[in-house]
Design a protein around this motif. Structure first.
Motif, PDB file in Angstrom:
ATOM      1  N   UNK A   1      -3.346   5.214   3.125  1.00 34.17           N
ATOM      2  CA  UNK A   1      -3.432   3.974   2.347  1.00 34.17           C
ATOM      3  C   UNK A   1      -4.451   4.101   1.240  1.00 34.17           C
ATOM      4  N   UNK A   2      -5.410   5.000   1.420  1.00 31.21           N
ATOM      5  CA  UNK A   2      -6.431   5.189   0.398  1.00 31.21           C
ATOM      6  C   UNK A   2      -6.017   6.225  -0.622  1.00 31.21           C
ATOM      7  N   UNK A   3      -4.770   6.638  -0.547  1.00 28.58           N
ATOM      8  CA  UNK A   3      -4.246   7.495  -1.598  1.00 28.58           C
ATOM      9  C   UNK A   3      -4.763   8.916  -1.594  1.00 28.58           C
ATOM     10  N   UNK A   4      -5.132   9.448  -0.436  1.00 29.36           N
ATOM     11  CA  UNK A   4      -5.617  10.832  -0.399  1.00 29.36           C
ATOM     12  C   UNK A   4      -4.499  11.792  -0.725  1.00 29.36           C
ATOM     13  N   UNK A   5      -4.872  12.937  -1.271  1.00 26.23           N
ATOM     14  CA  UNK A   5      -3.865  13.933  -1.633  1.00 26.23           C
ATOM     15  C   UNK A   5      -3.278  14.548  -0.371  1.00 26.23           C
ATOM     16  N   UNK A   6      -2.105  15.090  -0.533  1.00 27.70           N
ATOM     17  CA  UNK A   6      -1.443  15.735   0.595  1.00 27.70           C
ATOM     18  C   UNK A   6      -2.318  16.804   1.198  1.00 27.70           C
TER      19      UNK A   6
ATOM     20  N   UNK B   1       5.503   7.949  -0.654  1.00 24.92           N
ATOM     21  CA  UNK B   1       6.073   9.027  -1.459  1.00 24.92           C
ATOM     22  C   UNK B   1       5.405  10.348  -1.162  1.00 24.92           C
ATOM     23  N   UNK B   2       4.246  10.310  -0.586  1.00 28.74           N
ATOM     24  CA  UNK B   2       3.587  11.557  -0.237  1.00 28.74           C
ATOM     25  C   UNK B   2       2.772  12.142  -1.372  1.00 28.74           C
TER      26      UNK B   2
ATOM     27  N   UNK C   1       0.808  -1.214   0.000  1.00 29.03           N
ATOM     28  CA  UNK C   1       0.000   0.000   0.000  1.00 29.03           C
ATOM     29  C   UNK C   1       0.839   1.261   0.000  1.00 29.03           C
TER      30      UNK C   1
ATOM     31  N   UNK D   1      -7.468  -0.894   0.940  1.00 30.12           N
ATOM     32  CA  UNK D   1      -7.178  -1.563   2.200  1.00 30.12           C
ATOM     33  C   UNK D   1      -8.417  -1.605   3.079  1.00 30.12           C
TER      34      UNK D   1
ATOM     35  N   UNK E   1     -15.969  11.482  -0.045  1.00 27.85           N
ATOM     36  CA  UNK E   1     -14.582  11.945  -0.151  1.00 27.85           C
ATOM     37  C   UNK E   1     -13.705  10.892  -0.803  1.00 27.85           C
ATOM     38  N   UNK E   2     -13.921   9.646  -0.418  1.00 33.89           N
ATOM     39  CA  UNK E   2     -13.152   8.544  -0.981  1.00 33.89           C
ATOM     40  C   UNK E   2     -13.273   8.527  -2.502  1.00 33.89           C
TER      41      UNK E   2
ATOM     42  N   UNK F   1       0.022  12.238  -4.392  1.00 37.49           N
ATOM     43  CA  UNK F   1      -1.265  11.570  -4.505  1.00 37.49           C
ATOM     44  C   UNK F   1      -1.121  10.370  -5.417  1.00 37.49           C
ATOM     45  N   UNK F   2      -1.728   9.299  -4.999  1.00 44.03           N
ATOM     46  CA  UNK F   2      -1.539   8.035  -5.669  1.00 44.03           C
ATOM     47  C   UNK F   2      -2.864   7.609  -6.258  1.00 44.03           C
TER      48      UNK F   2
ATOM     49  N   UNK G   1       2.911   2.329   2.361  1.00 42.76           N
ATOM     50  CA  UNK G   1       2.847   2.996   3.646  1.00 42.76           C
ATOM     51  C   UNK G   1       4.135   2.847   4.440  1.00 42.76           C
TER      52      UNK G   1
ATOM     53  N   UNK H   1     -11.753  12.026  -4.220  1.00 40.65           N
ATOM     54  CA  UNK H   1     -10.300  12.139  -4.177  1.00 40.65           C
ATOM     55  C   UNK H   1      -9.676  11.572  -5.432  1.00 40.65           C
ATOM     56  N   UNK H   2     -10.375  10.657  -6.068  1.00 37.70           N
ATOM     57  CA  UNK H   2      -9.752   9.952  -7.181  1.00 37.70           C
ATOM     58  C   UNK H   2     -10.438  10.141  -8.513  1.00 37.70           C
TER      59      UNK H   2
ATOM     60  N   UNK I   1      -3.403   3.493  -5.285  1.00 38.93           N
ATOM     61  CA  UNK I   1      -3.949   3.233  -3.958  1.00 38.93           C
ATOM     62  C   UNK I   1      -5.235   3.995  -3.778  1.00 38.93           C
ATOM     63  N   UNK I   2      -6.195   3.319  -3.317  1.00 39.85           N
ATOM     64  CA  UNK I   2      -7.479   3.964  -3.102  1.00 39.85           C
ATOM     65  C   UNK I   2      -8.413   3.725  -4.262  1.00 39.85           C
TER      66      UNK I   2
END
Lengths: 324, 283, 338
Positions: free
Chosen positions: C242-247, A85-86, A59, A98, A119-120, A88-89, A61, A123-124, A92-93
């Motif tokens: 883990x859900x890939x939220x933005x910074x 990495x910080x 994941x 997870x 939000x989930x 946005x991915x 993390x 975000x993507x 993941x998500x």
């Protein structure tokens, strides 16, 4: 082409001891496995075997002092970076999600359930609030939450453990991932609730044709819900294969010991092999990592054991795998 | 060789502890050797050398009475330690048993302690100290007593928290189950462990003691000139700041900062060493 | 409804605490202090004058009775009179309070403005370089006595650099002070569009506020850091990551979740700083409540000291109440508990 393939993953933790010398905990020592589409893999092992760590690596993390010293993770033909990495991915998500332990603390305490699901999604993806809200409600219904419309406005602390876990499942599945990683998803739940939650999970995974990795120390869960099983010990996969095959005949002494220590087996055959203390990750033995606890250990075990293959995508990491 | 490793190891493990210990150690040494290393007596006046700037005969200058600032600063360590050490002792002697009883037994003692802490929370200790010392007179003994008593409830609170956590620990429950009477459980099982947790607080409280006594002196309520107490010296020096004779107030202040910082570092370092988990949570 | 009940409960608890404080002060200031009668009567008075003064001030009656009388007066809003000039204490406190409040609010505001982001940044990499430097810096700033810092600030910025104005009060004597509305010269001059006075007031404010803010910053940094570390390491943050939220989203989540505990802490800071203000005021001749109270304690002016302490206690009660109300609004979990 497998959906997910982990190749020879090595993860170390580096710290300084009291005498200021560097201490290295070798937490993952060459983890390799694959997950096909539509497959549910059960990842089992005792505490400290590295199951959760593997999930964290998948994941993204992992954070310092963790260091990936070797190995790759490929997902859908793309390389995944195990370290955080910080940025946005979008994998993941959306494509890998997870389902965490401790459901009640994993939800944002200051946001209502419905909004968290919205939000989930937002975000993507580009999706309107209304659409996201609607989909959130559908999701809650799919995870069998009673009165989903009302629950959308609930606060996390108003939910019971089982309900919270269902909400988390909803959050993990709302973006239609290809792979779901459930980390001990039933800790802290009553046995009856456990079964219900897992049933729901399995149903959804099958319905949406997803793959899943179920991390647990409960062999019963694996027996019931997983297509394949991978047994971890001291950061390596001791044995992996189809659940039925492995349960019927174990090829690695550790798996043998594990299966022999389930209450049912003990009732049938009495106490067999004794367990032992978990290995010290700072001072792992050379060669086979299990040899200090193995009844079968011999001189050859100082050499690293081969991963002996068996028919049906079954493999065991032992010099004596072929022997009964 | 190995006997060197441990202190060196501790130093590496917690540089804050090492730094704090070094500072406090040096100042403590100064307190003992003050008479030896001071060029002049702390209250020795040089009537013709009033307000001399630093340099030459007087390394840190002289104050408005013609007394050598350096000697006074060095002797000030005696006051600082002479107040913080006994006050610290009082805090421990009162606060620890209080905290243990309150935490373990609960009941009246606990309630009373909590009420007192409530009052103290709304009532900044410095004002209280001020009022009491103003009322009872500014002697060294009074200052020590006031500070010691004032900080004991805070100490007790820390100990109480530790005891509460320990009370439910398995080994304690086992001790009770085996049949130990409450006083024995308190003394043998809880007390030693609670002390450990609260030990890191002690240097911080002592830093506070040094600060408060200096503040009291500065206001004019604590130790007074010509005693070479740092706060009193700053008080003297305050009137010269506007006219630019900065050395009278600056140096005692620096010494004060040094010791308070040293104690604080020591306390922080102790926390690091005794409970590295807390370091992770940052408390 | 919930709020009303909450308020009632808190006030009910606050009353005995405040009374306890008043009682404590009452007794403390009377025990062992130099005889106030002697002070008031002067060196030339004789025995009968003493007796007369004593009777007038009720000092001939038993302590507890005096206390009861005091509380009775309190209930009517009568805080007694100062022995230095006879001004009614209540009026004096009301006049002086906003002056100190201005100082404290500005200082805490500045300290929070700088300290909170610093604490959060330090928490992002615990024991990293930024963290270690800030911790050390905060510890050092905390070890500096306020009054000394004030003196050094005056020395450097006024005496040597000539940047700051002379530390004599809140507004320069050369400027016409604005009419008193709020008690804060800065605000009042802005209200009455008296720009010269506003500028002077602002200039006078810089040094004391800066010194004060520096002192206040250390605990703010330390606590914000601890709170942020806890939030960052929490399960829900981990899940969000883990859900890939933005910074940006992660940061916002962290901030919102830290708000309640930080606010609570700021409340504590505010109250403890109000008392610490007395020293700053003393150095900068600020003329606020702190200085007023400090002098009264030193002079043994009973009524004023009692009034001063009472004010501090009441202020803290109000601040904690407001903060807890805010937390109640912000945190749904708190609503469950309340």
């Amino acid at each position: 082409m497998s959906l997910l393939s982990v190749e020879d993953l090595h993860v170390h933790f580096v710290s300084r001891g009291l005498d200021n010398r560097l201490r290295v905990a070798r937490a993952l020592n060459g983890v390799s496995f694959e997950v096909e589409e539509g497959e549910v893999l059960g990842l089992v092992g005792e505490t400290g075997a590295g199951k959760s760590l593997t999930a964290l690596a998948l994941l993204g993390l992992l954070q310092p002092p963790a260091r990936v010293t070797r190995g790759r993770i490929r997902f859908e033909d793309r390389e995944l970076a195990p370290l955080a990495s910080g940025a946005r991915d979008h994998v993941r998500g959306t494509r890998v999600t997870m389902i965490p332990q401790s459901p009640q603390t994993s939800l944002d305490p200051l946001t209502r359930i419905g909004e968290q699901l919205v939000r989930m999604q937002r975000e993507h993806r580009r999706v309107s609030k209304a659409d996201a809200w609607r989909r959130a409600g559908e999701m809650l219904a799919e995870v069998r939450i009673p009165a989903p419309e009302q629950r959308m406005h609930a606060w996390p602390h108003e939910l019971s453990g089982g309900m919270a876990q269902r909400v988390l499942i909803a959050m993990a599945l709302v973006n239609q991932p290809r792979l779901v990683i459930a980390d001990e998803p039933t800790t802290g739940l009553d046995v009856t609730v456990q079964a219900e939650v897992l049933d729901t999970l399995r149903e959804l995974v099958r319905a949406h044709r997803m793959s899943a990795i179920l991390i647990t120390h409960d062999l019963g869960i694996v027996a019931h819900y997983c297509d394949r099983i991978a047994v971890m010990f001291a950061g390596v996969i001791a044995e992996q294969g189809p659940t039925r095959a492995v349960f019927r005949e174990q090829r690695h002494p550790y798996t043998r010991a594990l299966i022999a220590s389930t209450p049912k087996r003990i009732a049938e055959r009495g106490f067999g092999e004794v367990g032992g203390t978990p290995p010290d990750l700072y001072a792992l033995p050379e060669g086979c990592l299990y040899r200090d606890r193995c009844a079968r250990a011999a001189d050859i075990c100082v050499q690293p054991p081969p991963n002996v293959p068996f028919p049906g995508k079954h493999a065991a990491l032992c010099h004596f795998a072929t022997e009964p | 060789m190995s006997s060197l490793v441990l202190p060196l190891g501790i130093a590496r493990r917690s540089p804050t502890f090492a730094a704090g210990a070094a500072i406090v150690g040096v100042l403590l040494l100064t307190a003992f050797l003050a008479d030896v290393i001071s060029p002049y007596g702390p209250t020795h006046t040089f009537p013709y050398e009033v307000l001399k700037p630093p340099g030459g005969k007087f390394l840190l200058g002289t104050d408005g009475n013609g007394m050598d600032v350096l000697s006074r600063v060095l002797h000030g360590t005696r006051y600082a330690f002479g107040i913080s050490v006994p006050a610290g002792l009082i805090m421990v002697l009162i606060g620890v048993p209080l905290g243990v009883i309150a935490g373990y037994k609960g009941g009246v003692v606990d309630e009373a302690l909590l009420r007192v802490l409530d009052v103290l929370r709304a009532f900044p200790s410095i004002i209280l100290a001020l009022a009491v010392v103003a009322a009872t007179g500014a002697s060294l003994v009074n200052v020590v007593l006031v500070i010691g008593f004032l900080d004991s409830p805070i100490f007790a609170r820390v100990v109480r928290a530790e005891v509460l956590a320990l009370r439910d620990a398995t080994f304690v429950r086992a001790a009770i189950a085996v049949g130990n009477p409450p006083w024995r459980v308190m003394l043998v099982h809880i007390f030693p462990n609670a002390i450990l947790g609260a030990t890191a607080q002690l240097p911080v409280r002592m830093a506070w003691a040094v600060r408060i006594s200096a503040t009291l002196a500065f206001i004019g309520v604590g130790i007074q000139a010509p005693a070479p107490e740092w706060g009193a010296m700053i008080r003297q020096g305050a009137e010269y700041v506007i006219s630019g004779e900065w050395w009278v107030a600056t140096f005692p202040g620096l010494a004060l900062i040094g010791l308070v910082l040293g104690f604080n570092l020591l306390g922080d370092g102790l926390t690091d060493i005794l409970d590295p988990r807390r370091k992770a949570t940052g408390k | 409804m919930l709020i009303a009940r909450f308020l009632a409960l808190r006030l009910a608890v606050a009353v005995p605490v405040v009374l306890g404080i008043v009682f404590l002060t009452f007794m403390l200031i009377r025990i062992g202090h130099q005889d106030p009668v002697a002070m008031l009567a002067g060196p030339l008075a004789d025995a009968s004058t003493y007796a007369m003064i004593r009777k007038e001030l009720d000092l001939d009656r038993p302590l507890l009775q005096q206390f009861v009388t005091y509380v009775e007066h309190l209930a009517h809003g009568d805080l007694g009179r100062s022995w230095q000039g006879g001004a009614p204490v209540l009026r004096e406190i009301v006049t002086h309070f906003p002056i100190t409040l201005e100082l404290v609010v500005l200082a805490v505001g500045l300290a929070a403005f700088v300290g909170i982001p610093v604490g959060i940044r330090a928490a992002m990499r615990p024991n990293g370089r930024f963290d270690q430097i800030t911790r050390f810096g905060a510890l050092t700033a905390f070890s500096i006595p306020t009054y000394w810092m004030g003196l050094m600030a005056i020395l450097v910025f006024f005496y040597f650099l000539r940047w700051a104005p002379p530390p004599m009060g809140r507004v320069s004597l050369e400027v016409i002070a604005p009419p008193v509305v709020t008690g804060s010269v800065l605000v009042d001059s802005l209200i009455s569009a008296n720009w010269a006075a506003a500028r002077s007031a602002a200039a006078q404010l810089v040094l004391p506020v800066a010194c004060f803010a520096l002192l206040a910053m250390a605990p703010i940094i330390k606590h914000t850091r601890a709170i942020a570390i806890e939030v960052f390491g929490s399960d829900y943050m981990r899940f969000a990551r883990a859900s890939g939220f933005s910074r940006r989203t992660l940061r916002r989540m962290a901030l919102r979740n830290s708000l309640a505990p930080v606010l609570t802490f700021l409340g504590t800071e505010l109250t403890s700083l109000l008392a610490a203000a007395s020293l700053i005021e003393y150095i900068f001749s600020w003329g606020g409540l702190g200085q007023y109270g400090l002098n009264a304690i030193l002079q043994g002016d009973f009524a004023v000291v009692q009034g001063y302490v009472l004010t501090l206690a009441l202020f803290s009660v109000v601040v904690f109440l407001v903060v807890d109300l805010a937390v109640l609004v912000l945190e749904p979990r708190a609503q469950l508990r309340a």
